[in-house]
Design an enzyme around this catalytic site. Sequence first.
Site, PDB file in Angstrom:
ATOM      1  N   LEU A 135       0.856  -1.174   0.000  1.00 47.59           N
ATOM      2  CA  LEU A 135       0.000   0.000   0.000  1.00 47.59           C
ATOM      3  C   LEU A 135       0.895   1.227   0.000  1.00 47.59           C
ATOM      4  CD1 LEU A 135      -2.766  -0.828   2.674  1.00 47.59           C
ATOM      5  CD2 LEU A 135      -2.919  -1.071   0.194  1.00 47.59           C
ATOM      6  N   ASP A 136       0.484   2.267  -0.729  1.00 51.02           N
ATOM      7  CA  ASP A 136       1.237   3.510  -0.715  1.00 51.02           C
ATOM      8  C   ASP A 136       1.214   4.121   0.683  1.00 51.02           C
ATOM      9  OD1 ASP A 136       1.638   3.239  -3.452  1.00 51.02           O
ATOM     10  OD2 ASP A 136      -0.181   4.356  -3.943  1.00 51.02           O
ATOM     11  N   LYS A 137       2.161   4.998   0.945  1.00 58.12           N
ATOM     12  CA  LYS A 137       2.315   5.613   2.267  1.00 58.12           C
ATOM     13  C   LYS A 137       1.005   6.193   2.790  1.00 58.12           C
ATOM     14  CE  LYS A 137       4.680   9.501   4.515  1.00 58.12           C
ATOM     15  NZ  LYS A 137       5.658  10.592   4.345  1.00 58.12           N
TER      16      LYS A 137
END
Length: 293
Positions: A135-137
């Site tokens: 998952l992106d930040k």
Amino acid sequence: MKRIFYYTIPLKFNNTPLLDFLKAEGYSHQVITHLKRTMNGILLNGIWAHTWDILHTNDYLTIQLVENVSSENIVPADLPLNIIYEDEDLLVINKPAGMPIHPSQGNYDNTLANALAWHYLSLGEPFTYRCINRLDKDTTGLLIVAKHMYSASLLYHMSAERKISRTYLAIAEGEVPEEGTITAPIARAEGSTIERCVDEERGETACTHFKRISYKDGYSLVSLKLETGRTHQIRVHMKYIGHPLPGDFLYHPDYSRIHRQALHSFKLSFQHPITGEPMAFQAPIPDDMKVFL
């Protein structure tokens, strides 16, 4: 960490090498090598065995997977950690916004890996970090972490074969069509190390299915399912069809209503890699997206 697996050899593996059985059970080359180097890692009828030993029907096989070393270069840090589910083989975690999943330049001690290192250090247990779905930040929600190398091998294989179903919720600008599928290939943007773009010539295959749940005040709540897992796939695809996600610093930096991309990993479903049991999880929509809506 010590995980023990027991097998009774079925008829179809009668007079076949032990190695063939291990491969059929999804043990990777790396895991088999580790077992061979572990004292009593592979026991055939109670005796330390070699992978070339021949199996017979109703033999009993004991696999002892021992991992005593933690991940190097991951600094334990006391950070928020919301474990939704845990057993001997895997974790399901609800990740908050602002937390990268692994250390990188500029993110040395503020990641999910650091939080898990702290968690297991406090329990006095070694832990090697193996995150299965990224998952992106600033994307919130559910992801899977394997607790040992065998479950990691099985889960990575399941992910590659699209046997892990992921459903996201996003807030998108404008009135998104009722439903549809986006199949635009994605590539790295020229001159950037992180930005991605749709590129018909250089891009890798990417497929996103979407369905509008509601529309109000110029924004749509959208449910999305991924068939592929390209970097920034949902963010790039939604911008491509003219409905970018507000708060997205790369693709639509409109912070008037939210300060990060309005994207949440809402559902995960898969078969347990060891037991085969159906698993399904949901994470409630986070507060900043609730406020937006």
